[in-house]
Write a protein that holds these residues in place. Sequence first.
Motif, PDB file in Angstrom:
ATOM      1  N   GLY A 115      47.312  19.273  37.549  1.00  0.00           N
ATOM      2  CA  GLY A 115      46.723  17.971  37.833  1.00  0.00           C
ATOM      3  C   GLY A 115      45.223  17.909  37.653  1.00  0.00           C
ATOM      4  N   ARG A 116      44.566  19.084  37.492  1.00  0.00           N
ATOM      5  CA  ARG A 116      43.106  19.149  37.355  1.00  0.00           C
ATOM      6  C   ARG A 116      42.411  18.426  38.509  1.00  0.00           C
ATOM      7  NH1 ARG A 116      40.842  20.199  32.048  1.00  0.00           N
ATOM      8  NH2 ARG A 116      39.250  18.623  32.434  1.00  0.00           N
ATOM      9  N   PHE A 117      42.864  18.760  39.727  1.00  0.00           N
ATOM     10  CA  PHE A 117      42.201  18.212  40.899  1.00  0.00           C
ATOM     11  C   PHE A 117      42.200  19.259  42.007  1.00  0.00           C
ATOM     12  CE2 PHE A 117      46.661  17.000  41.552  1.00  0.00           C
ATOM     13  CZ  PHE A 117      46.878  17.357  42.874  1.00  0.00           C
ATOM     14  N   LEU A 118      41.320  19.043  42.964  1.00  0.00           N
ATOM     15  CA  LEU A 118      41.251  19.893  44.153  1.00  0.00           C
ATOM     16  C   LEU A 118      41.891  19.148  45.309  1.00  0.00           C
ATOM     17  CD1 LEU A 118      39.875  22.603  45.307  1.00  0.00           C
ATOM     18  CD2 LEU A 118      38.198  21.001  46.283  1.00  0.00           C
ATOM     19  N   LEU A 119      42.801  19.823  46.009  1.00  0.00           N
ATOM     20  CA  LEU A 119      43.426  19.251  47.192  1.00  0.00           C
ATOM     21  C   LEU A 119      42.735  19.793  48.432  1.00  0.00           C
ATOM     22  CD1 LEU A 119      46.233  17.619  47.957  1.00  0.00           C
ATOM     23  CD2 LEU A 119      46.744  19.839  48.940  1.00  0.00           C
ATOM     24  N   LEU A 120      42.495  18.920  49.417  1.00  0.00           N
ATOM     25  CA  LEU A 120      41.838  19.297  50.662  1.00  0.00           C
ATOM     26  C   LEU A 120      42.640  18.779  51.837  1.00  0.00           C
ATOM     27  CD1 LEU A 120      38.256  18.073  49.701  1.00  0.00           C
ATOM     28  CD2 LEU A 120      38.945  20.461  49.791  1.00  0.00           C
ATOM     29  N   SER A 121      42.624  19.518  52.944  1.00  0.00           N
ATOM     30  CA  SER A 121      43.194  19.034  54.200  1.00  0.00           C
ATOM     31  C   SER A 121      42.069  18.602  55.124  1.00  0.00           C
ATOM     32  CB  SER A 121      43.999  20.140  54.895  1.00  0.00           C
ATOM     33  OG  SER A 121      45.214  20.386  54.240  1.00  0.00           O
ATOM     34  N   ASP A 122      42.309  17.556  55.878  1.00  0.00           N
ATOM     35  CA  ASP A 122      41.450  17.182  56.988  1.00  0.00           C
ATOM     36  C   ASP A 122      42.299  17.356  58.241  1.00  0.00           C
ATOM     37  OD1 ASP A 122      39.917  15.913  58.979  1.00  0.00           O
ATOM     38  OD2 ASP A 122      38.978  14.594  57.499  1.00  0.00           O
TER      39      ASP A 122
ATOM     40  N   LEU B 293      29.672  25.392  43.630  1.00  0.00           N
ATOM     41  CA  LEU B 293      28.753  26.264  42.899  1.00  0.00           C
ATOM     42  C   LEU B 293      29.472  26.817  41.678  1.00  0.00           C
ATOM     43  CD1 LEU B 293      26.059  27.866  42.633  1.00  0.00           C
ATOM     44  CD2 LEU B 293      27.190  29.696  43.941  1.00  0.00           C
ATOM     45  N   VAL B 294      28.868  26.647  40.504  1.00  0.00           N
ATOM     46  CA  VAL B 294      29.387  27.280  39.290  1.00  0.00           C
ATOM     47  C   VAL B 294      28.972  28.748  39.314  1.00  0.00           C
ATOM     48  CG1 VAL B 294      29.278  27.321  36.775  1.00  0.00           C
ATOM     49  CG2 VAL B 294      29.304  25.132  37.978  1.00  0.00           C
ATOM     50  N   VAL B 295      29.943  29.640  39.116  1.00  0.00           N
ATOM     51  CA  VAL B 295      29.680  31.074  39.200  1.00  0.00           C
ATOM     52  C   VAL B 295      30.005  31.750  37.871  1.00  0.00           C
ATOM     53  CG1 VAL B 295      30.014  31.202  41.693  1.00  0.00           C
ATOM     54  CG2 VAL B 295      31.980  31.447  40.162  1.00  0.00           C
ATOM     55  N   ASN B 296      29.654  33.018  37.780  1.00  0.00           N
ATOM     56  CA  ASN B 296      29.850  33.791  36.558  1.00  0.00           C
ATOM     57  C   ASN B 296      31.039  34.737  36.707  1.00  0.00           C
ATOM     58  OD1 ASN B 296      29.121  34.420  33.892  1.00  0.00           O
ATOM     59  ND2 ASN B 296      28.026  36.250  34.556  1.00  0.00           N
ATOM     60  N   THR B 297      32.061  34.257  37.399  1.00  0.00           N
ATOM     61  CA  THR B 297      33.317  34.974  37.530  1.00  0.00           C
ATOM     62  C   THR B 297      34.409  33.927  37.654  1.00  0.00           C
ATOM     63  OG1 THR B 297      34.528  36.658  38.815  1.00  0.00           O
ATOM     64  CG2 THR B 297      33.078  35.159  40.045  1.00  0.00           C
ATOM     65  N   GLN B 298      35.640  34.351  37.851  1.00  0.00           N
ATOM     66  CA  GLN B 298      36.746  33.426  37.982  1.00  0.00           C
ATOM     67  C   GLN B 298      37.609  33.840  39.164  1.00  0.00           C
ATOM     68  OE1 GLN B 298      38.130  34.212  33.900  1.00  0.00           O
ATOM     69  NE2 GLN B 298      37.942  32.018  33.490  1.00  0.00           N
ATOM     70  N   GLY B 299      38.307  32.868  39.724  1.00  0.00           N
ATOM     71  CA  GLY B 299      39.178  33.160  40.843  1.00  0.00           C
ATOM     72  C   GLY B 299      40.438  33.880  40.388  1.00  0.00           C
TER      73      GLY B 299
ATOM     74  N   THR C 274      37.803  28.100  47.734  1.00  0.00           N
ATOM     75  CA  THR C 274      38.669  28.509  46.640  1.00  0.00           C
ATOM     76  C   THR C 274      37.929  28.342  45.331  1.00  0.00           C
ATOM     77  OG1 THR C 274      40.957  28.379  45.826  1.00  0.00           O
ATOM     78  CG2 THR C 274      39.762  26.304  46.035  1.00  0.00           C
ATOM     79  N   PHE C 275      38.473  28.945  44.288  1.00  0.00           N
ATOM     80  CA  PHE C 275      37.943  28.774  42.935  1.00  0.00           C
ATOM     81  C   PHE C 275      38.772  27.712  42.219  1.00  0.00           C
ATOM     82  CE2 PHE C 275      36.754  33.069  44.116  1.00  0.00           C
ATOM     83  CZ  PHE C 275      35.451  33.179  43.664  1.00  0.00           C
ATOM     84  N   GLY C 276      38.105  26.893  41.409  1.00  0.00           N
ATOM     85  CA  GLY C 276      38.820  25.869  40.675  1.00  0.00           C
ATOM     86  C   GLY C 276      38.047  25.437  39.455  1.00  0.00           C
ATOM     87  N   GLY C 277      38.413  24.265  38.935  1.00  0.00           N
ATOM     88  CA  GLY C 277      37.860  23.795  37.677  1.00  0.00           C
ATOM     89  C   GLY C 277      38.700  24.298  36.516  1.00  0.00           C
ATOM     90  N   PRO C 278      38.570  23.695  35.342  1.00  0.00           N
ATOM     91  CA  PRO C 278      39.384  24.086  34.182  1.00  0.00           C
ATOM     92  C   PRO C 278      39.265  25.569  33.833  1.00  0.00           C
ATOM     93  CG  PRO C 278      38.277  22.010  33.756  1.00  0.00           C
ATOM     94  CD  PRO C 278      37.720  22.522  35.051  1.00  0.00           C
ATOM     95  N   LYS C 279      38.110  26.165  34.099  1.00  0.00           N
ATOM     96  CA  LYS C 279      37.933  27.594  33.827  1.00  0.00           C
ATOM     97  C   LYS C 279      37.998  28.437  35.101  1.00  0.00           C
ATOM     98  CE  LYS C 279      34.077  26.881  31.494  1.00  0.00           C
ATOM     99  NZ  LYS C 279      32.856  27.152  30.686  1.00  0.00           N
ATOM    100  N   ARG C 280      38.326  27.794  36.209  1.00  0.00           N
ATOM    101  CA  ARG C 280      38.419  28.465  37.509  1.00  0.00           C
ATOM    102  C   ARG C 280      37.135  29.238  37.838  1.00  0.00           C
ATOM    103  NH1 ARG C 280      43.110  28.802  40.623  1.00  0.00           N
ATOM    104  NH2 ARG C 280      44.331  28.061  38.875  1.00  0.00           N
ATOM    105  N   ASP C 281      36.007  28.673  37.423  1.00  0.00           N
ATOM    106  CA  ASP C 281      34.712  29.315  37.666  1.00  0.00           C
ATOM    107  C   ASP C 281      33.812  28.479  38.575  1.00  0.00           C
ATOM    108  OD1 ASP C 281      34.204  27.242  35.906  1.00  0.00           O
ATOM    109  OD2 ASP C 281      32.808  28.383  34.667  1.00  0.00           O
ATOM    110  N   THR C 282      34.398  27.522  39.286  1.00  0.00           N
ATOM    111  CA  THR C 282      33.653  26.738  40.262  1.00  0.00           C
ATOM    112  C   THR C 282      34.147  27.099  41.649  1.00  0.00           C
ATOM    113  OG1 THR C 282      33.279  24.891  38.740  1.00  0.00           O
ATOM    114  CG2 THR C 282      33.106  24.423  41.094  1.00  0.00           C
TER     115      THR C 282
END
Length: 397
Positions: free
Chosen positions: A98-105, A387-393, A367-375
């Motif tokens: 789905g290219r989305f982040l799910l969150l619980s409140d 935060l965009v990082v230089n690794t992947q989840g 968690t890590f996410g985004g299309p490249k799982r680097d956010t």
Amino acid sequence: MSPAALSRRSLLLGGVTAAGLMTARARAGTPAPLAQPSSVVTTPPRQWGPHAPAPYLPDPDILAIDPSFSNLVYGNANIRLAWRGGDWLEGPAWSTQGRFLLLSDTIRAQQYRYLWETGTVSVFRDYSYNSNGNTFDAEGRLISCEHGMRRVVRWEHDGSCSVLADRYQGAPLNSPNDVVVHPDGGIWFTDPGYGDTIVEGHPDAPGGRANRMGRERWAMDGEVVAQFAGHARQDDHVFRIDPHTGELRAVLTQQQLAGPNGLCFSPDGSILYVISSGAGPGQDGPGGDQRIHAYDLKDGDVRNGRVFADMMLDGHQLGPDGMRADIFGNLWCGAGGPLGLCGVVVYSPAGRMIGRLRLPRGVSNLTFGGPKRDTLFMCAADALFTLVVNTQGAGLS
């Protein structure tokens, strides 16, 4: 109030100041804590939000403790406040399909959807029974832990809901908290009593550890979850659901690990990491030891339990909650504590703290996410930071 009675939630809020701790411990006749770090926030104080001026580069709140951490972060990326609007955000999980982040409140009992393309947030599920941890399995199905209904559920592709676990040895579960899927398909979750509160699920029964005086009304007329309040409670457990038979099995007991909270696997699935958190809101007693524990896995069993990280920083005990591993086996852990120390701490596979992200409040889960799982997505009270990082989840979410 004894030092042991300080709850995981107060630590995550970053509201346990040196003065507050000193007062509490003075009353208890215990030594005063160490002084606060000399510099706890960015100088000048950092502003957050869409209209705040951009901070300097490299970001002054990305702190390398070991040179190896520099290889995991991107020097031209800033920590940014992506959204504010919840009450207490938990359970971030990335949907690849789905290219989305799910969150619980957990307080509003809603689930939100953060869209990658626009950064907008909308209500995904209007009533989630105080869901907490979430993950997506290999087929893209959402698995959620529900405090209010004391269960773990999976939402099928046709929109139906399958109950994966709600009882153990004939008694209801406590309040399933965090959930992850192992590479073999097994579903692992923790079941502490943190949902036995008015705001996050169901008040504990009179005499229960979160309602010892029995003054909280736990069987309110008309409440959807009233039938789940006040039942006999389990000991705290870490559970595994067999991917083939659906059998629920306790792999760690309360005696083996008190206050189990966040959990994740090493990238190859050979190690289970579990956080032992302090007492929940309103609970009496010490809770867990606020450390990260590691266990070797073999055929769905745990062995060789040991302390992986003590979560100590500058003489202060941080309050860990949720964590995820990156593809190199480093653990990124959300933590609460004094302002300037709370945020995210990162450990190498050897258990050495190598870096941290300094935030204005404690981080409950990430968690890590985004299309490249680097956010990196970080839940901090009512706010979502990225935060965009230089690794992947590693793993599924």
